[in-house]
Design an enzyme around this catalytic site. Structure first.
Site, PDB file in Angstrom:
ATOM      1  N   GLU A   1     -12.031  -7.898   5.474  1.00 29.46           N
ATOM      2  CA  GLU A   1     -11.564  -6.688   4.970  1.00 29.46           C
ATOM      3  C   GLU A   1     -10.738  -7.213   3.566  1.00 29.46           C
ATOM      4  O   GLU A   1      -9.824  -7.780   3.663  1.00 29.46           O
ATOM      5  CB  GLU A   1     -10.604  -5.893   6.178  1.00 29.46           C
ATOM      6  CG  GLU A   1     -11.135  -5.501   7.351  1.00 29.46           C
ATOM      7  CD  GLU A   1     -10.051  -4.761   8.197  1.00 29.46           C
ATOM      8  OE1 GLU A   1      -8.953  -4.341   7.750  1.00 29.46           O
ATOM      9  OE2 GLU A   1     -10.343  -4.564   9.114  1.00 29.46           O
TER      10      GLU A   1
ATOM     11  N   GLU B   1      -7.892  -7.591  14.499  1.00 34.76           N
ATOM     12  CA  GLU B   1      -6.503  -8.029  14.253  1.00 34.76           C
ATOM     13  C   GLU B   1      -5.620  -8.221  15.389  1.00 34.76           C
ATOM     14  O   GLU B   1      -4.736  -7.689  15.593  1.00 34.76           O
ATOM     15  CB  GLU B   1      -5.761  -7.016  13.210  1.00 34.76           C
ATOM     16  CG  GLU B   1      -6.487  -6.657  11.603  1.00 34.76           C
ATOM     17  CD  GLU B   1      -5.914  -5.841  10.776  1.00 34.76           C
ATOM     18  OE1 GLU B   1      -6.361  -5.911   9.585  1.00 34.76           O
ATOM     19  OE2 GLU B   1      -5.237  -5.039  11.362  1.00 34.76           O
TER      20      GLU B   1
END
Length: 687
Positions: A310, A150
């Site tokens: 995810e 991220e």
């Protein structure tokens, strides 16, 4: 050329074997196999485990886990651990820790506690990624890599250390060439901000009052480029040693720290982290468009299918938790990701951890490790969808509508929003939401992409304008396209300096057939509109039941936040202001140019106005909907090789209905047109 060693892999989970005793690993592998898991992602936060002391690499535990999982038919993706530099490194080199806008050094104990320009830290990363890549290059059970984790997350006001200042200075010198050119571009004559050399330029720490908008725009763009370069350093190493492995990164949809179009250029495919429960709700249908938009922008990063690295698998939460998911809800969310172009769903996480910040970010298995409702629900979904995924892999929607998304436009509006509530992303999503609720597929595009394949192009808040971009809009409309421009278009040049050579919207005034000599910042007030000229006969709203908050009458239409006071210069008015001193002046206009038309919307449309405006736009552009549905029911489509797959998904807690064209044949589902709570129906059509 990269081997397509990821094809046929569609379901996985994020696994942290180092969190659990070795004697548990085989139980996990067996349960994964029984569930239908084909791949795991590992190691993205395991730096200390892999290098407990400087230069002492230990990958044996990781290889043992990879080998064990492979015995159960499960492949591995490895994450580079650059989001979690270990304590020994920080103690030896505290300058790796980042500095925030207030000049404070952030501490160790979380994640992303790093300065991405720091040469010492980059040296350590080079060593780690090189060692990992060499160790696993020839391991047949490792198929790919995820860079970092991220990127941009947690770095909102970071880093402004001396290393970043020097990097910024070098970035500026490369861009402008001379300090005189920079001074001119930034307008530094204001408030005596001229620089004599690039070495005098600061990182933009918090000031006493005010800040230079041009400096801030370049800083934001520099930060994005720095992150892209930070990732590229790792990509180059992996490509060198692992040419047959794929490389991806788990993006965060509309997160704005880094330009994800740029970040994904050198990746094999984009990935995304999808957490509907992150809104801390049971997913009322007003949030559906946010989740769908996240998926569509991810598909737009490379204009191809993508992975979910995810996907939510339970209650979300760090210090505070969200709501428990309803039975069937996790499956519906995963199916929504698939419907919008995901070729693989990797669930986060396998088992809920018992230590650290994420003790309450729940996984497929609870803390106890015993399979329960979530495991069973997702197991059933995987068994149902695996054959479908094999068939639809690589398929994409063929949208007739696109929305232009620009990080530079967003950055500029963030720096000077003008109205306290004016927000670039909110404006973009308002248009997206209206298309979404009508079941009209949407692509997100950059302002440098090919516009020609779209019947309708919506370009909100084109605040920064260049001659090149203006020409692209002229060409699109001249060639037959329908272009929607909005308030605050053509205000500034590429350097965030107000243009003064003509009235707003600058050079696009000719395209729109208008001139704007005045405007009103609507503070705490809505402006009423007369939309009698905007009415479309037999408008197809494609919502089976009336929306609860809808306002049907034209008299109820209103705009907010801004009012451009428009003079017609060849355009026709579609809606006029009906309040304030400029009542009777045009607010929404249409101008025919070449074979197409340009629309200008001088306010931010409230709900009823947006509904009428979209009726007009879709009718004029002859854009077709996928079908009609009740609120909370989504229709989405994927196409490939002459075949089309249409998804109908119910996100409601009660049954709901929908209608799709008769030439689609149902291939999953019982009662055509009626969905149970959180149920998905799948249709197929052959051309």
């Amino acid at each position: 050329m990269m081997a397509k060693n990821y094809q046929g892999i569609h379901f996985g989970t994020d696994y942290y074997p180092e969190h659990w005793p070795r004697e548990r690993w085989e139980t996990d592998a067996r349960l994964m196999q029984e569930m239908g898991i084909q791949v795991v992602r590992m190691a993205e936060f395991s730096w200390h485990k892999m290098e407990p002391r400087e230069g002492q690499y230990d990958f044996d535990w990781l290889e043992e886990a990879i080998t064990l999982l492979a015995q159960y038919g499960i492949k591995s993706i490895l994450g580079t651990p650059s989001a979690a530099p270990p304590a020994w490194m920080i103690n030896k080199h505290p300058d790796i820790l980042p500095i925030d806008r207030q000049g404070r050094r952030r501490g160790f104990g979380g994640r992303h506690h790093d300065c991405q320009s720091n040469a010492t830290y980059r040296k350590y990363i080079t060593g780690m990624v090189t060692a990992m890549a060499k160790r696993f290059a020839d391991n047949p059970n490792v198929i790919g890599w995820q860079t970092d984790n991220e990127l941009g997350n947690s770095h909102g006001d970071l880093c402004m250390c001396d290393s970043c200042r020097r990097s910024f200075q070098g970035w500026l010198e490369k861009k402008y060439g001379t300090i005189e050119a920079l001074n001119a571009a930034w307008g530094t004559h204001f408030w005596s901000q001229e620089y004599n050399s690039f070495e005098e330029i600061f990182a933009p720490l918090i000031t006493v009052t005010g800040e230079n908008p041009s400096t801030m725009l370049d800083w934001k763009c520099f930060c994005s480029d720095l992150i892209v370069d930070f990732q590229q350093m790792q990509i180059d190493i992996i490509r060198k040693y692992c040419p047959n492995h794929f490389i991806t990164h788990n993006c965060m949809a509309f997160a704005d720290k880094v330009n994800y179009f740029d970040l994904n250029k050198e990746l094999d495919f984009a990935s995304h982290d999808q957490y509907p429960g992150g809104f801390y709700a049971v997913m009322p249908h007003e949030y559906n468009h946010d989740m769908a938009a996240n998926l569509d922008i991810t598909r737009g990063f490379k204009h191809q299918t993508f992975w979910i690295m995810e996907q939510e698998s339970g209650i979300t939460g760090w210090e505070i938790m969200g709501r428990a998911t309803r039975p069937g809800q996790l499956a519906a969310w995963a199916e929504q990701s698939i419907a919008h172009g995901a070729d693989a769903i990797v669930f986060f996480r396998w088992r809920t951890c018992t230590a650290g910040t994420e003790q309450y970010w729940h996984g497929i298995l609870p803390h106890s490790g015993n399979p329960g409702r979530r495991y069973d629900e997702l197991k059933q979904m995987i068994a149902r969808m695996q054959p479908v995924m094999d068939e639809i892999e690589g398929s994409m929607p063929r949208s007739e509508v696109a929305i232009v998304f620009s990080y530079r436009q967003e950055y500029a509006i963030q720096i000077q929003p003008q109205h306290p509530d004016l927000n670039y992303l909110t404006q973009v999503k308002k248009y997206y939401k209206e298309l979404y609720r009508r079941n009209v597929p949407v692509d997100f595009v950059q302002d440098t992409d090919d516009f020609g394949k779209y019947k309708l192009l919506i370009a909100p808040l084109q605040y920064l304008m260049t001659p090149e971009l203006a020409q692209r809009y002229f060409d699109y409309v001249k060639g037959g396209g329908r272009l929607v421009l909005t308030m605050r278009t053509g205000v500034k040049d590429a350097h965030n300096i107000c243009m003064s050579d003509r009235e707003l919207p600058g050079t696009l005034g000719e395209l729109c057939g208008i001139e704007i000599c005045d405007y009103d910042c609507l503070r705490d007030v809505l402006v009423k509109l007369d939309t009698s000229n905007l009415q479309v006969e037999s408008a197809q709203v494609n919502v089976i039941s009336e929306r609860e908050t809808g306002v049907e009458s034209a008299a109820g239409c209103a705009g907010s936040k801004w009012a451009d006071i428009i003079t017609l210069k060849g355009a026709e008015s579609l809606a006029d202001y009906a309040s304030e001193y400029y009542a009777g002046s045009p607010c929404i206009t249409q101008n025919h140019y070449g074979d197409g038309a340009a629309y200008y919307v001088g306010t931010e449309p409230e709900e009823a106005l947006m509904e009428q405006l979209m009726d007009k736009l879709l009718a004029d552009a002859e854009v077709k909907s996928l079908g009609a549905s009740e609120p909370g029911v989504e229709l989405a489509i994927r196409e490939k090789d002459g075949s089309k797959w249409l998804f109908a998904i119910n996100f409601n807690e009660e049954a709901a209905t929908y209608e799709v064209p008769a030439d689609f044949e149902i291939v999953q589902g019982e009662v055509k047109g009626t969905l149970k709570p959180y149920e998905m129906h799948l249709y197929k059509k052959f051309s």
